[in-house]
Design an enzyme around this catalytic site. Structure first.
Site, PDB file in Angstrom:
ATOM      1  N   GLU A 129       0.844  -1.198   0.000  1.00 49.08           N
ATOM      2  CA  GLU A 129       0.000   0.000   0.000  1.00 49.08           C
ATOM      3  C   GLU A 129       0.879   1.248   0.000  1.00 49.08           C
ATOM      4  OE1 GLU A 129      -2.824   0.396   3.227  1.00 49.08           O
ATOM      5  OE2 GLU A 129      -3.738   2.128   2.274  1.00 49.08           O
ATOM      6  N   GLY A 269       3.297   2.424  10.907  1.00 51.89           N
ATOM      7  CA  GLY A 269       3.030   1.575  12.058  1.00 51.89           C
ATOM      8  C   GLY A 269       2.874   0.098  11.724  1.00 51.89           C
ATOM      9  N   ALA A 270       1.991  -0.182  10.768  1.00 50.98           N
ATOM     10  CA  ALA A 270       1.699  -1.570  10.454  1.00 50.98           C
ATOM     11  C   ALA A 270       0.856  -1.610   9.186  1.00 50.98           C
ATOM     12  CB  ALA A 270       0.929  -2.229  11.599  1.00 50.98           C
ATOM     13  N   MET A 271       0.627  -2.833   8.684  1.00 51.00           N
ATOM     14  CA  MET A 271      -0.115  -2.959   7.425  1.00 51.00           C
ATOM     15  C   MET A 271      -1.056  -4.153   7.470  1.00 51.00           C
ATOM     16  SD  MET A 271      -0.708  -1.818   4.437  1.00 51.00           S
ATOM     17  CE  MET A 271      -1.966  -2.607   3.450  1.00 51.00           C
ATOM     18  N   ASN A 273      -2.377  -6.313   5.423  1.00 49.79           N
ATOM     19  CA  ASN A 273      -2.452  -7.325   4.369  1.00 49.79           C
ATOM     20  C   ASN A 273      -3.369  -8.477   4.782  1.00 49.79           C
ATOM     21  OD1 ASN A 273      -0.079  -5.935   3.210  1.00 49.79           O
ATOM     22  ND2 ASN A 273       0.953  -6.883   4.950  1.00 49.79           N
ATOM     23  N   HIS A 305      -6.476  -2.060  15.252  1.00 51.49           N
ATOM     24  CA  HIS A 305      -6.721  -1.295  14.023  1.00 51.49           C
ATOM     25  C   HIS A 305      -6.506  -2.174  12.785  1.00 51.49           C
ATOM     26  CE1 HIS A 305      -6.540   2.468  11.525  1.00 51.49           C
ATOM     27  NE2 HIS A 305      -5.802   1.674  10.759  1.00 51.49           N
ATOM     28  N   GLU A 306      -5.364  -2.822  12.733  1.00 48.43           N
ATOM     29  CA  GLU A 306      -5.070  -3.631  11.538  1.00 48.43           C
ATOM     30  C   GLU A 306      -6.047  -4.796  11.431  1.00 48.43           C
ATOM     31  OE1 GLU A 306      -3.238  -2.038   9.666  1.00 48.43           O
ATOM     32  OE2 GLU A 306      -2.224  -0.785  11.138  1.00 48.43           O
ATOM     33  N   HIS A 309      -9.355  -3.735  10.001  1.00 42.17           N
ATOM     34  CA  HIS A 309      -9.335  -3.524   8.549  1.00 42.17           C
ATOM     35  C   HIS A 309      -9.845  -4.753   7.793  1.00 42.17           C
ATOM     36  CE1 HIS A 309      -7.797   0.398   7.561  1.00 42.17           C
ATOM     37  NE2 HIS A 309      -6.637   0.253   8.161  1.00 42.17           N
TER      38      HIS A 309
END
Ligand code: B3K
Ligand code: ZN
Length: 865
Positions: A129, A269-271, A273, A305-306, A309
């Site tokens: 992203e 911070g993070a992703m 996927n 949060h991740e 998503h």
């Protein structure tokens, strides 16, 4: 070698992408098979795309690619010559569909941008992203092309024993010559930005979660073996997040596996996927000795949060990048709800608003202001902003306030069910809310299109047993938006009796919709104080006309804890601003309010810690037109000194009381006490440096937690002298092998107020442990320095020069992270002319650099604007 990001020069300004130009993709890719022959120096990627023509047109297939070495192209098995036009691979296809195969080579170990496939401490991992997938293979790299992925990974068995990708593992085995392979399949169609792979020597913290329908999900958190003991918090947060999303939003997880991998080099911070979240180690690894309470809370919030998503972002994704807030605003709002439910609502809300004021209000008031759904961009990476994220979350919060919790939930159910598997727009979200609730949100949509923080003026008039609240609003002009329409502003309001201290008019929701509006209140029996924007119901600046004594009274007695905190801040701001403007500082009202807070038997420790802290210097500067940051600092310090001196006994008692808390507990109460301990220590030190020094040195030495150690170290560093040097040396030696703690060592020193900090950061930039290549380290040094006004805004402008040089140097390696430091230089409009000119000078020098990235170019040129 193909690079669609040519170096920029003044003559070739990069193209602007506009929301209104959106067109559906010409070709869809329902299936993709990827085969990675992994090697850090040269990885070969074979891709097989089944493509179908979308609509009635005769345009060729165009595939994005960046820094790819093209080895071969085949269409339906037949070799083709690779044709590159405008940086894209163009493939002519006769019929309605075809199988397109490409073979490319990439060099992960040379990838310093940390976008695409790269190496981090011996791990190979990806970040796609927003537009990183094109750095892995040729593909229509846009979020509205959804594909089912099958991924085969082959790598050296000893170096990369663990091979992960999205979805479920379906096969693994030996590949000969010391290599092995794994095949993963993700049954859910997804956009390319959610693709991920990881290869490395990783250990796993494994657990399980049983979902609401009884399915068992295997959870894994993958880290370096030595870090395994630090993954317990993240795992607990993950399970809490799974349960919370089921309970609060009715959302169940959909795969059999959920993996998190932690890497040290990461741009943010993070992703999220699909099924394979990749995290900055900073948001996974935590124990009380090496992570502060704030860090531990941040781990839980980012893990949640991740995970959230998976529905708000992955199952329902964005049609184009202008819709980013569709997933980010909603997901931040969801993670805020999670944190509120896991901890204290009041304290969470104060933290959320602090962040908004510190990061988003300045953005909204400056040259980079944009609506939560932007209309144009040069580089999308620049739009992962506090506006899109945090103001975006406030917009969702207002929707829930206006609809009520039940209708809001009906709205999200409808949204998720209606759009499952689709790539949609913010408009689709609002329409679902409207359809589910029956409430007209036409005017509310302005929150998506208009930038700028609305200003609301409020005046309470009272006579003959009645009261009337006179409200007016104004939305300031922002770049490209000179004239604005009135917005819907939901204001929670109550009236508090001046003598009784009770709510004589209970809380009600006032919807301000027009430029001016009057809200009547019947039977108001006694003189009333106005408690407004309770719980920060709208992300606006409220300027209320206050009667004498009103704000002082609300600061100790407002029945809404957030409004009470706000009244305290308003009081502090009023008296600080008067002194900044030239009046003699009168600390008496602030001292009285802080004293009352400290002595209160009803307030909890965490709230006290928040309520006794003065508004930050950046927030004060934001309120001025031509700020002299040195003066802002001097006045604020004088106020802190006055509090520290006059309330020495109360502060000492509170400090001692808070110190008795169980040092090993991570309960809300214990965390609150540590927070209060830090806040009172800092004020005591301001009032009596010798006392501060001895308390801080004792606290540092006896610290059982990073929270206590870090707050003591900060106080020592601010006071300077031999104790500071000794403590900083000790801290470094103690944590030398822990990069996340060494980041703190850099951060503390870069955050010391005053002009001398420039020498410290100059020295630190040459320290062997400093590297421009690691975003956490760069943020620790440059981010904290730029965020410390009295250090950054040196009168001679050398603070600006230092930052500009950092940006230029970092840009050569990692444009996305370098660009993050441009905004502080863009705040020149708020600063007095002498320094402002030097800030502009620094921006001009950045723009004069040859080979600047479009990331930095966009922000620096707009900042000069
Ligand atoms: N979606 C990612 C952010 C990606 C940033 C790309 N420049 C993490 C998040 O917001 O959850
Ligand atoms: Zn997000």
């Amino acid at each position: 070698m193909l690079d669609v990001r040519p170096a920029l020069d003044a003559a070739a300004a990069p193209p602007v992408i506009r929301r209104e130009d959106y067109q559906a993709p010409d070709w869809l890719v329902p299936e993709i098979a990827l085969d990675f022959d992994l090697d850090p120096a040269r990885t070969v990627v074979r891709a097989r795309l089944s493509v179908t023509r979308n609509g009635d047109h005769d345009r060729p297939l165009r595939l994005d690619g960046e820094e790819l070495e093209l080895l071969s192209v085949r269409v339906d098995g037949e070799a083709r010559e690779g044709r590159i036009e405008d940086g894209r691979l163009v493939v002519d296809i006769a019929g309605g569909g075809a199988t397109v195969e490409t073979e490319v080579a990439i060099a992960p170990e040379k990838n310093s941008q940390l976008m695409g496939l790269y190496a981090s401490g011996g791990i190979l991992c990806t970040q796609c992203e927003a537009e990183g997938f094109r750095r892995i293979t040729f593909f229509p790299d846009r979020p509205d092309v959804l594909s089912r992925y099958r991924v085969r990974l082959t790598a050296d068995k000893a170096r990369y024993p663990v091979l992960l990708s999205n979805g479920n593992p379906i096969e693994e085995g030996d590949a000969g010559e010391g290599r092995h392979f794994a095949v993963w399949e993700d049954p859910f169609p997804k956009p390319s930005y959610l693709f991920a792979i990881v290869a490395g020597d990783l250990a796993c913290n494994r657990d399980r979660f049983r979902t609401m329908t009884g399915r068992s999900v295997e959870l894994g958190i993958w880290v370096r073996e030595a870090d395994l003991p630090k993954t317990a918090h993240a795992m607990q947060a993950l399970k809490d997040a799974f349960a919370w999303d089921e309970e609060v939003y009715g959302r169940e997880y959909d795969l059999d596996r959920f993996n998190i991998v932690a890497v040290s080099d990461f741009n943010f911070g993070a992703m999220e996927n699909k099924g394979l979240n990749i995290f900055n180690t900073r948001y996974v690894l935590a124990d009380a000795e090496t992570a502060s309470d704030a860090d531990i809370d941040a781990v839980a919030a980012v893990v949640a949060h991740e995970y959230f998503h998976n529905w708000s972002g992955n199952r329902v994704t964005c049609r184009d990048w202008f819709q980013l807030s569709l997933k980010e605003g909603l997901t931040v709002f969801r993670d805020q709800g999670f944190s509120e439910d896991m901890g204290s609502k009041a304290v969470q809300r104060i933290d959320q608003v602090r962040t908004l004021r510190a990061a988003q209000f300045p953005e909204d008031a400056g040259p980079l202001a944009h609506p939560i759904r932007p209309d144009s961009y040069i580089e999308i990476a620049n739009f992962y902003t506090a506006t899109v994220y945090n103001k975006g979350a406030e917009v969702i919060r207002m929707l829930r306030t206006i609809l009520g919790a039940e209708r809001y939930r009906k709205g999200t159910d409808l949204y998720f069910n209606r759009h499952d598997g689709q790539a949609v727009t913010c408009e689709d979200f609002v329409r679902a809310m409207e359809d589910a609730s029956g409430i007209d949100l036409q005017q509310f949509r302005l929150w998506y299109s208009q930038a700028g923080t609305p200003r609301v003026r409020a005046r309470l008039e009272q006579a003959n047993g009645r009261a009337a609240l006179h409200l007016s609003q104004e939305v300031p002009a922002t770049p490209g938006q000179p004239a604005k329409q009135p917005m819907v502003v939901p204001l929670r309001v109550a009236l508090i009796g001046q003598t009784s201290g009770r709510e004589i008019v209970g809380e009600r929701l006032v919807l301000l919709r027009t430029g001016e509006q009057v809200e009547p209140f019947a039977s108001v029996s006694e003189p009333a104080y106005l408690s407004i924007n309770r719980g920060f119901s709208a992300p606006v600046i409220v300027e209320a006309e206050r009667r004498s004594g009103e704000i002082e009274a609300l600061a100790v007695s407002d029945t809404d804890s957030f409004a009470r905190f706000e009244a305290g801040q308003e009081l502090m701001t009023r008296d600080l601003m008067a002194a900044i403007d030239g009046a003699e500082l009168d600390p008496s009202a602030v001292v009285a309010a802080v004293g009352a807070t400290l002595r209160s038997n009803v307030l909890d420790a965490a709230f006290k810690a928040d309520a006794i802290a003065l508004p930050g210097e950046n927030i004060l500067i934001e309120k001025l037109d031509a700020a002299d940051p040195a003066r802002v600092h001097a006045v604020r310090e004088a106020m802190r000194r006055a509090i520290g001196t006059r309330l020495k006994d109360d502060l000492s008692r509170a400090y001692m009381g808070a110190s008795r808390a169980d040092p090993d507990s991570l309960s809300g109460e214990a965390k609150g006490n540590r927070r209060l301990r830090g806040a009172t220590l800092s004020l005591l030190a301001a009032g009596d440096p010798a006392l501060g020094r001895s308390l801080a040195a004792r606290q540092y030495e006896g610290a059982r937690t990073m929270t206590d150690r870090q707050s003591a170290l900060m106080v020592l560093a601010m006071l300077g002298g031999d104790e500071a040097v000794a403590a900083l040396d000790d801290f470094y030696r103690r944590f030398e092998s822990d990069p996340l703690v060494i980041d703190k060592w850099f951060a503390v020193q870069a955050s010391v107020p005053g002009e001398a900090t420039l020498d410290a950061v100059t020295r630190l930039a040459a320290h062997p442990a400093f590297t421009l290549a690691n975003p956490n380290r760069l943020r620790a040094l440059a981010g904290n320095f730029a965020g410390t006004p009295s250090a950054f805004h040196r009168e001679d402008g050398r603070g600006y020069d230092w930052l500009a040089e950092m940006i230029v140097a970092a840009d050569k390696l990692n444009p996305q992270t370098a660009a993050r430091f441009v905004a502080p230089l863009g705040r020149w409009r708020k600063i007095e002319p002498g320094r402002a000119a030097k800030m502009r000078g620094a921006l001009e020098r950045i723009l004069g650099e040859p080979g600047l990235s479009k990331d930095v170019f966009e922000l620096a040129s707009k900042s000069l604007g």
